[in-house]
Design a protein around this motif. Structure first.
Motif, PDB file in Angstrom:
ATOM      1  N   ASP A 192       0.589  -1.457  -0.221  1.00  0.00           N
ATOM      2  CA  ASP A 192       0.083   0.154   0.382  1.00  0.00           C
ATOM      3  C   ASP A 192       1.107   1.256  -0.075  1.00  0.00           C
ATOM      4  O   ASP A 192       0.502   2.451  -0.526  1.00  0.00           O
ATOM      5  CB  ASP A 192      -1.084  -0.079   0.728  1.00  0.00           C
ATOM      6  N   TRP A 193       1.625   1.349   0.676  1.00  0.00           N
ATOM      7  CA  TRP A 193       2.761   2.473   0.576  1.00  0.00           C
ATOM      8  C   TRP A 193       3.514   2.634  -0.549  1.00  0.00           C
ATOM      9  O   TRP A 193       3.494   3.423  -1.103  1.00  0.00           O
ATOM     10  CB  TRP A 193       4.284   2.384   1.825  1.00  0.00           C
ATOM     11  N   LEU A 194       3.916   1.314  -1.582  1.00  0.00           N
ATOM     12  CA  LEU A 194       4.349   1.287  -3.134  1.00  0.00           C
ATOM     13  C   LEU A 194       3.503   2.132  -3.769  1.00  0.00           C
ATOM     14  O   LEU A 194       3.732   2.925  -4.335  1.00  0.00           O
ATOM     15  CB  LEU A 194       5.147  -0.400  -3.139  1.00  0.00           C
ATOM     16  N   ASP A 195       1.738   1.853  -3.678  1.00  0.00           N
ATOM     17  CA  ASP A 195       1.355   2.444  -4.841  1.00  0.00           C
ATOM     18  C   ASP A 195       1.305   3.648  -4.186  1.00  0.00           C
ATOM     19  O   ASP A 195       0.757   4.325  -4.963  1.00  0.00           O
ATOM     20  CB  ASP A 195       0.029   1.959  -4.737  1.00  0.00           C
ATOM     21  N   LYS A 196       0.870   3.851  -3.036  1.00  0.00           N
ATOM     22  CA  LYS A 196       0.716   5.446  -2.149  1.00  0.00           C
ATOM     23  C   LYS A 196       1.359   6.670  -3.106  1.00  0.00           C
ATOM     24  O   LYS A 196       1.300   7.393  -3.920  1.00  0.00           O
ATOM     25  CB  LYS A 196       0.722   5.940  -1.421  1.00  0.00           C
ATOM     26  N   LEU A 197       2.991   5.776  -3.259  1.00  0.00           N
ATOM     27  CA  LEU A 197       4.266   6.813  -3.890  1.00  0.00           C
ATOM     28  C   LEU A 197       4.293   6.313  -5.119  1.00  0.00           C
ATOM     29  O   LEU A 197       5.596   6.923  -5.425  1.00  0.00           O
ATOM     30  CB  LEU A 197       5.160   6.306  -2.935  1.00  0.00           C
ATOM     31  N   PHE A 215      10.740   5.905   0.660  1.00  0.00           N
ATOM     32  CA  PHE A 215       9.674   5.932   3.143  1.00  0.00           C
ATOM     33  C   PHE A 215      10.149   6.357   3.265  1.00  0.00           C
ATOM     34  O   PHE A 215       9.222   7.101   4.041  1.00  0.00           O
ATOM     35  CB  PHE A 215      10.160   4.271   3.029  1.00  0.00           C
ATOM     36  N   LYS A 216      11.621   6.674   3.408  1.00  0.00           N
ATOM     37  CA  LYS A 216      11.750   7.531   4.520  1.00  0.00           C
ATOM     38  C   LYS A 216      11.632   8.712   4.046  1.00  0.00           C
ATOM     39  O   LYS A 216      10.980   9.813   5.149  1.00  0.00           O
ATOM     40  CB  LYS A 216      13.667   7.559   4.590  1.00  0.00           C
ATOM     41  N   THR A 217      11.004   9.714   2.834  1.00  0.00           N
ATOM     42  CA  THR A 217      11.644  10.911   2.524  1.00  0.00           C
ATOM     43  C   THR A 217       9.879  11.748   2.547  1.00  0.00           C
ATOM     44  O   THR A 217       9.958  12.532   2.337  1.00  0.00           O
ATOM     45  CB  THR A 217      12.389  11.365   1.387  1.00  0.00           C
ATOM     46  N   GLN A 218       9.503  10.905   1.347  1.00  0.00           N
ATOM     47  CA  GLN A 218       8.211  11.134   1.240  1.00  0.00           C
ATOM     48  C   GLN A 218       6.677  10.904   1.863  1.00  0.00           C
ATOM     49  O   GLN A 218       5.643  10.837   1.564  1.00  0.00           O
ATOM     50  CB  GLN A 218       7.602  10.026  -0.342  1.00  0.00           C
ATOM     51  N   VAL A 336      -5.258   0.795  10.396  1.00  0.00           N
ATOM     52  CA  VAL A 336      -4.611   1.896   9.010  1.00  0.00           C
ATOM     53  C   VAL A 336      -5.611  -0.020   7.837  1.00  0.00           C
ATOM     54  O   VAL A 336      -4.714  -1.069   7.761  1.00  0.00           O
ATOM     55  CB  VAL A 336      -3.416   0.615   8.700  1.00  0.00           C
ATOM     56  N   GLU A 337      -6.403   0.363   7.469  1.00  0.00           N
ATOM     57  CA  GLU A 337      -7.680  -0.756   7.381  1.00  0.00           C
ATOM     58  C   GLU A 337      -7.020  -0.656   5.708  1.00  0.00           C
ATOM     59  O   GLU A 337      -7.032  -2.221   4.999  1.00  0.00           O
ATOM     60  CB  GLU A 337      -8.921   1.113   6.705  1.00  0.00           C
ATOM     61  N   ASP A 338      -6.469  -0.696   4.650  1.00  0.00           N
ATOM     62  CA  ASP A 338      -5.646  -0.969   3.620  1.00  0.00           C
ATOM     63  C   ASP A 338      -4.327  -1.649   3.394  1.00  0.00           C
ATOM     64  O   ASP A 338      -3.809  -1.546   2.156  1.00  0.00           O
ATOM     65  CB  ASP A 338      -5.679   0.925   2.066  1.00  0.00           C
ATOM     66  N   ALA A 339      -3.864  -1.613   4.476  1.00  0.00           N
ATOM     67  CA  ALA A 339      -2.596  -2.549   4.336  1.00  0.00           C
ATOM     68  C   ALA A 339      -2.667  -3.843   4.146  1.00  0.00           C
ATOM     69  O   ALA A 339      -3.196  -3.845   4.380  1.00  0.00           O
ATOM     70  CB  ALA A 339      -2.291  -2.646   6.254  1.00  0.00           C
ATOM     71  N   ASN A 340      -1.223  -3.537   3.817  1.00  0.00           N
ATOM     72  CA  ASN A 340      -1.128  -4.743   2.731  1.00  0.00           C
ATOM     73  C   ASN A 340       0.454  -5.039   2.672  1.00  0.00           C
ATOM     74  O   ASN A 340       0.894  -4.369   1.990  1.00  0.00           O
ATOM     75  CB  ASN A 340      -1.665  -4.677   1.237  1.00  0.00           C
ATOM     76  N   TRP A 341       1.057  -5.767   3.195  1.00  0.00           N
ATOM     77  CA  TRP A 341       2.164  -6.447   3.496  1.00  0.00           C
ATOM     78  C   TRP A 341       2.139  -7.510   2.059  1.00  0.00           C
ATOM     79  O   TRP A 341       1.275  -8.395   2.650  1.00  0.00           O
ATOM     80  CB  TRP A 341       2.354  -7.580   4.907  1.00  0.00           C
TER      81      TRP A 341
END
Lengths: 552, 313
Positions: A192-197, A215-218, A336-341
């Motif tokens: 979900d973080w990858l998609d977001k960025l 991940f660190k900066t954005q 965090v509803e859309d959490a996706n590991w």
């Protein structure tokens, strides 16, 4: 290669002749139930992973075993974390030992045999372990993994995945190769973080570096602070060594393996190689730019879970896929509803191939003690509970009607009770509360995970997506420390040097990663390791490995 | 002198009568005597492991005798000097810093007039002693965690610097070890001093008051000298623990990143002796450690006897 071809020939020959030859190879006949009416065996083991249900309560799975075999089990259970110490001390005292005991993780299984604490099992297996014989015929490497330097076997094996496809096959005796493992140990990342960025799943080291930097900066967790921990090691320092794959330095699993063998069968020590230096350089870059968790070297599963639940964690270097559901559930509980590991394929090696390790070798798991009055029965019971079709079903799926059901066409599925437990525990925990997925030797059947992960088909699909050239067998040293057949003398040489070398290597690796020691001094580090007796240790490992190969 | 002694001997009541006279005291001390016999003296037989290549099935007496081989291995070990240094320093700092605290605390508590308040303070101060070490170290690593810990949140808020990974920085290890040790034990250790304080004759204070001593002077000239023998005996006994740093807490606290200051004899022995079942080596290093402790305690006692007339024996 030649040996493998011969094995294939032998197998095809056996196949064409039908199932008959099994009887010709092994003396043991399929046990007739119940084989031990009115008998009692004492079993010492670390207690259930699911700590609130102790084996001492005679859990349903073992009640079933008692019904089937007639053998009553008297448990001597010890807490998981104390087992090595408590059982180790009892074994050193060597008196009033239980009939069967689970070998402490850190103990040297072979030495227990050399010292006369564990009984030699060769004849016992030959005559009583029908199922193990069946399996060893198909996979001779099981026998070589068990055989110690004096030619005896002292332990009954436990199995990771890679040996059993379905439970019923053990009944018919027609075994099929299960192929790729389902529950792999790989890196994982927050999709979900990858998609977001707007990032892709990383494939190369540079990809990883870029993703972690993003991940660190954005601010993917969106709280306006750069508090993200882009990467951590779930269990310990060695987890992050996984990135060594990119330099051709293979590391498997979360088990310490500093030793590797090249294609010529020559042993080498990884922590002093040039590739290891490159790995340290990369990790140093991650650390100095704040991309690596400050606590990477003294983490633990609980701490990792906590960081994850606070929505701080972006990726873990090396972890079991079975933990994915735990991480996702942790984040969902935290809102965090859309959490996706998701699992990530290993970094490509210098040849451009992303490889995983398959067939997680064989563990020397249980032994029959010298004090056992009825070793034949003990062996029969061990063999039945581990590898019979009934045993595999019990240890993999729990109790029929309670935790699983079998449809008319033979498909096994978990019940509502297990998958959606009213007490809110996961299905694996529920199975453990019944006594399944336990501490005594049992094989993780391929269908075990397929049934367990019926609601996560994407994980099964990920694991099955590895082609044949992307799957490799592990170095035998991957499991417990004593996997290679060392002699008593070799063991004492290892004792002399290994603790020192391991202590020093870990310590220095941390200094290099954290920049407290410049990598310009790498040569000095190598020289020091050598002065601590590396060449003697290499010699010992080599002769044990040669012995292992010749037993194959 | 000699004559006098002989005379005394002659007048001595027979042993049987003595035993009868002190029967209550003997019965009271019996459990402790049995305890030490079973748990301290009988296990000494195990020390002979240090001179053998121990094989469990052969037993202690049957294992092959190897003389001083195990000791030679200990001294030749490249990590031996570091282990000695770490053990000694952690033991020494623990003694130096944690020894005065219970005394100061006992003196302070003694000055509290309100006896209800005094009891409350005392009880609260004992409490940490009953928390398991596992929990203490868990608290430490939670509070000090660089990402989620309270201490680091406050630290970054005030200074604006990056968080510090306290638990994996070698330079903080000893401080954390000793500080948490003090917090956990000062209340409990003060009990013995409070008991000693309770035994000080009140008449002394009264006469000091008559002489015009204020409370601080009373403490300095009456209280302290009265409990001096207790303090010295405790000091001598604690000297014997300097090299006996226990491994439980360190095992829980350390990691490869702090090995250089945290790896002590007991933890190394644990990794090698118990975990890798090298019993001969483990016993040899343990025995050597005990010998050093013995020297410390005998030395401290001699010193104290010479300069203060107080001694344990």
């Amino acid at each position: 290669m030649k040996a493998r071809k011969m094995m294939v020939c032998a197998l095809t020959a056996a196949m064409t002749l039908g199932v008959m030859p099994t009887a010709a190879f092994a003396e043991a006949a399929k046990p007739e139930l119940p084989f031990g009416e009115g008998e009692t065996l004492t079993v010492a083991t670390m207690d259930n992973w699911f700590a609130t249900k102790s084996y001492a309560e005679n859990l349903p799975v073992y009640q079933k075993f008692e019904e089937l075999t007639g053998v009553k089990i008297e448990w001597e259970v010890m807490p998981v974390n104390d087992y090595d110490e408590v059982m180790g001390t009892r074994l050193a005292a060597a008196q009033n030992l239980p009939d069967i005991f689970v070998i402490p993780w850190e103990a040297n299984a072979d030495k227990l045999g050399f010292d006369g604490i564990a009984m030699p099992l060769n004849d016992l297996i030959e005559e009583n372990a029908y199922y193990l014989n069946l399996l060893m015929e198909k996979y001779p490497e099981i026998r070589s993994a068990l055989t110690t330097a004096d030619g005896n076997i002292y332990a009954y094996p436990g199995f990771g995945e890679g040996f059993i496809t379905t439970a019923d096959e053990m009944d018919t005796g027609e075994l099929t190769d299960p192929g790729a493992n389902i529950c792999l140990n790989v890196s994982m990342i927050r999709k979900d973080w990858l998609d977001k960025l707007g990032l892709e799943t990383p494939e190369t080291l540079d990809d990883w570096y870029n993703v972690l930097t993003a991940f660190k900066t954005q601010d993917p967790n969106g709280n306006g602070e750069a508090d993200e921990i882009p990467l951590t090691a779930t269990f310990n320092l060695h987890d992050i060594y996984r990135f060594g794959e990119a330099f051709g330095l293979y590391r498997g699993g979360n088990e310490t393996s500093r030793w590797g063998a090249d294609e010529n069968g020559k042993i080498f020590f990884k922590d002093t190689t040039e590739e290891f230096k490159q790995l340290l350089e990369f990790l140093n870059k991650l650390y100095s730019e704040g991309l690596l968790d400050l606590e990477y070297a003294n983490n633990g599963f609980d701490k990792t879970c906590e960081k994850n639940s606070r929505n701080l964690l972006g990726a873990v270097a090396s972890d079991w896929m079975s933990n994915i559901s735990t991480y996702n559930a942790g984040l969902k509980t935290a809102g965090v509803e859309d959490a996706n590991w998701i699992p990530v394929r290993p970094v490509k090696n210098p040849d451009g191939v992303s490889q995983i390790t398959n067939r997680w070798s064989v563990w020397k798991t249980a032994a029959i003690s010298k004090d056992c009055k009825n070793p034949e029965l003990a062996m029969k019971w061990l063999d039945f509970q581990c590898l019979s079709a009934e045993g595999i079903k019990l240890t993999n799926f729990g109790v029929e009607g309670d935790s699983y059901t079998v449809a008319d066409d033979g498909t096994i599925s978990l019940t509502e009770m297990a998958t959606n437990n009213p007490d809110g525990i996961g299905s694996q925990e529920y199975l453990r509360s019944l006594g399944a997925w336990g501490q005594l030797p049992y094989p993780q059947a391929k269908e075990g995970y397929e049934v367990l992960w019926a609601d996560q088909p994407e994980l099964v699909e990920f694991s099955l997506g590895f082609a044949e050239n992307e799957v490799r067998k592990p170095f035998p040293c991957n499991g417990t420390k004593a996997d290679l057949p060392f002699t008593d003398e070799e063991n004492s040489i290892r004792l002399e040097y290994e603790t020192n070398i391991e202590t020093y290597c870990d310590e220095m690796a941390i200094k290099f990663i954290e920049g407290k020691e410049s990598l310009d001094n790498y040569d000095e580090y190598v020289a020091t390791v050598e002065s601590y007796g590396l060449s003697q240790l290499l010699e010992v490992e080599q002769s044990a490995y040669d012995r292992y190969l010749s037993a194959n | 002198m000699k004559k006098k002694q002989k005379k005394v001997m002659k007048n001595k009541t027979p042993l049987r009568k003595l035993i009868y006279r002190d029967r209550h005291l003997i019965i009271m001390s019996l459990p402790m005597i049995v305890f030490f016999l079973i748990f301290s003296y009988v296990p000494m037989v195990g020390l002979s492991l240090a001179f053998t290549n121990y094989k469990p099935v052969l037993g202690i007496t049957g294992s092959p005798f190897v003389g001083f081989d195990n000791f030679i291995k200990v001294f030749q070990n490249p990590f031996f000097p570091r282990l000695m240094k770490n053990t000694f320093l952690i033991g020494l700092y623990t003694l130096l810093w944690s020894f005065p605290f219970p005394i100061l605390f006992a003196l302070a508590v003694n000055e509290i007039r309100n006896s209800k308040f005094q009891k409350v303070v005392q009880t609260i101060s004992y409490m940490p002693y009953f928390i398991s070490i596992v929990v203490i170290v868990g608290l430490l690593s939670n509070f000090l965690s660089p990402t989620t810990g309270v201490i680091n949140h406050i630290y970054t808020m005030i200074t604006g610097n990056d968080s510090i990974s306290f638990m994996s920085e070698p330079k903080y290890f000893r401080f954390l070890y000793v500080a948490s040790e003090i917090w956990q034990t000062f209340g409990w250790n003060s009990i013995i001093y409070l008991a000693a304080l309770a035994g000080v004759d009140i008449a002394l204070y009264d006469s000091a008051k008559v002489d015009g001593a204020n409370r601080f002077q009373q403490m300095l000239y009456i209280t302290l000298p009265s409990i001096m023998p207790t303090i010295i005996i405790m000091l001598v006994l604690n000297m014997g623990k300097v090299m006996g740093v226990g491994f439980e807490k360190i095992i829980l606290m350390y990691s490869p990143s702090t090995y250089e200051v945290a790896d002590v004899i007991a933890t190394y022995t644990y990794r090698r002796g118990i975990v890798q079942s090298d019993y001969g080596f483990g016993t040899a290093i343990g025995l050597f450690n005990s010998v050093i402790n013995m020297i410390f305690i005998v030395g401290a006692n001699w010193f104290s006897k010479k300069f203060s007339d107080t001694s344990v024996w």
